[in-house]
Design a protein around this motif. Structure first.
Motif, short mmCIF file in Angstrom:
data_model
loop_
_atom_site.label_atom_id
_atom_site.label_comp_id
_atom_site.label_asym_id
_atom_site.label_seq_id
_atom_site.Cartn_x
_atom_site.Cartn_y
_atom_site.Cartn_z
N THR A 1 0.85 -1.19 0.00
CA THR A 1 0.00 0.00 0.00
C THR A 1 0.88 1.24 0.00
O THR A 1 1.87 1.29 0.73
CB THR A 1 -0.92 0.02 1.24
N ARG B 1 -2.71 7.29 4.08
CA ARG B 1 -2.91 6.47 2.90
C ARG B 1 -4.35 6.60 2.43
O ARG B 1 -5.25 7.01 3.19
CB ARG B 1 -2.62 5.00 3.20
N GLU B 2 -4.59 6.24 1.19
CA GLU B 2 -5.93 6.24 0.63
C GLU B 2 -6.63 4.93 0.99
O GLU B 2 -6.00 3.87 1.02
CB GLU B 2 -5.89 6.40 -0.89
N ARG B 3 -7.91 5.01 1.28
CA ARG B 3 -8.70 3.81 1.54
C ARG B 3 -10.09 3.99 0.96
O ARG B 3 -10.54 5.12 0.69
CB ARG B 3 -8.76 3.49 3.04
N VAL B 4 -10.77 2.89 0.75
CA VAL B 4 -12.12 2.91 0.20
C VAL B 4 -13.11 2.77 1.34
O VAL B 4 -12.97 1.88 2.19
CB VAL B 4 -12.31 1.77 -0.83
N ASP C 1 -17.34 2.63 2.58
CA ASP C 1 -18.72 2.35 2.16
C ASP C 1 -19.65 3.47 2.66
O ASP C 1 -19.45 4.01 3.74
CB ASP C 1 -19.19 1.02 2.74
N GLN D 1 -19.40 2.94 -2.81
CA GLN D 1 -18.06 3.09 -2.27
C GLN D 1 -17.41 4.33 -2.85
O GLN D 1 -17.72 4.76 -3.97
CB GLN D 1 -17.19 1.87 -2.60
N MET D 2 -16.51 4.94 -2.05
CA MET D 2 -15.79 6.11 -2.52
C MET D 2 -14.40 6.14 -1.89
O MET D 2 -14.18 5.61 -0.80
CB MET D 2 -16.53 7.40 -2.15
N PRO D 3 -13.41 6.72 -2.59
CA PRO D 3 -12.06 6.84 -2.01
C PRO D 3 -12.02 7.94 -0.96
O PRO D 3 -12.71 8.95 -1.06
CB PRO D 3 -11.18 7.19 -3.22
N ALA D 4 -11.24 7.71 0.08
CA ALA D 4 -11.04 8.71 1.14
C ALA D 4 -9.62 8.56 1.66
O ALA D 4 -8.93 7.58 1.35
CB ALA D 4 -12.05 8.53 2.26
N TRP D 5 -9.18 9.52 2.46
CA TRP D 5 -7.83 9.49 3.00
C TRP D 5 -7.87 9.42 4.52
O TRP D 5 -8.67 10.09 5.16
CB TRP D 5 -7.05 10.74 2.56
N GLN D 6 -6.99 8.60 5.07
CA GLN D 6 -6.82 8.48 6.51
C GLN D 6 -5.40 8.89 6.85
O GLN D 6 -4.45 8.41 6.23
CB GLN D 6 -7.05 7.04 6.96
#
Length: 270
Positions: free
Chosen positions: A46, A66-69, A71, A84-89
């Protein structure tokens, strides 16, 4: 609410064969240079990103994420369909780059969805050592709650039969005067080692009461190494799971602003 920061010690180790183009600088300056840049690196397949944010009271404030998907559900008009959509943590980091009694220290904001802090840091430091043309390498170890090894010894139903301590070469003053520190330094100076590992074992049990062992354990727990042990009946100990933390009280949405205003709090230096 409360935010937890796990604490680490950064060791700056001189390379035995730096390139001809390696920049000449002192250890503190190298830490500042490295962590004032942007990085991306791979951790367990990742891509993670390190981003410098600002400097506060001589401390470096940054983020790692990192980017995560994720729900989510759509509006009632569409029947709350699952999408689903991409988001950042991202976690906040606070770094003290100065060499003093409790310096060369890093605090990592714990967000469970991001991953294990020590594992992520190991991957990032490996990337930095491979990517940066310098006369130094960086090593990182967790700072351990003092006394946890000897607490394990006292609570164990059988004596310790195996003990292994891996030391990182000393570069700070937090254990000045320790004979363990001086012995590690002498081995490093004579051999060019980047790590020194000492392992002792006795199937019937070891003597864990010596002054020399206490100094070695104290030195490792300060963030200058790691400890593994096993008792006669098979109970295991690892210093990595006894890490020291700092707690910041307040709204987690304001973590970054809180550490900018008081970086020492995240580093447990108050």
């Amino acid at each position: 609410m409360a935010t937890q920061f796990d604490l680490f010690r950064i060791s700056v180790v001189a390379k035995q064969r730096p390139s001809l183009f390696a920049k000449t600088e002192d250890k503190d300056a190298y830490i500042v240079r490295v962590f004032s840049e942007k990085w991306h690196f791979e951790h367990r397949k990742t891509k993670f990103y390190y981003v410098y944010i600002s400097s506060s009271q001589g401390h470096i404030i940054s983020k790692i994420g990192r980017e995560r998907v994720i729900d989510y559900n759509t509006a009632p008009e569409t029947g709350f369909e699952r999408e689903q959509m991409p988001a950042w943590q991202a976690s906040t980091l606070v770094i003290d780059p100065k060499d003093h009694q409790d310096g060369h220290k890093l605090a990592f904001e714990i967000i469970q969805q991001l991953g294990n802090a020590l594992s992520i840091m190991k991957s990032m430091f490996k990337h930095i050592n491979n990517a940066v043309d310098s006369s130094f390498d960086l090593e990182i170890n967790p700072i351990v709650n003092p006394g946890t090894f000897f607490s394990f010894v006292e609570k164990s139903e059988s004596p310790v039969s195996y003990l292994s301590i891996t030391f990182t070469p000393p570069n700070g003053l937090w254990t000045a005067g320790s004979s363990a520190k001086e012995e590690v330094k002498q081995i490093v100076d004579n051999t060019g080692a980047t790590k020194v590992k000492t392992t002792v074992s006795n199937p019937n049990g070891l003597d864990t009461t010596s002054k020399g062992l206490k100094e070695a354990v104290d030195y490792a727990e300060s963030g200058s190494g790691s400890i593994r042990a096993r008792t006669v009946n098979g109970t295991r100990y690892s210093s990595d799971v006894n890490q020291k933390s700092a707690i910041i009280l307040g709204d987690s949405d304001d973590v970054q602003q809180n550490v900018i205003e008081n970086p020492q709090q995240a580093l447990g230096q108050n």
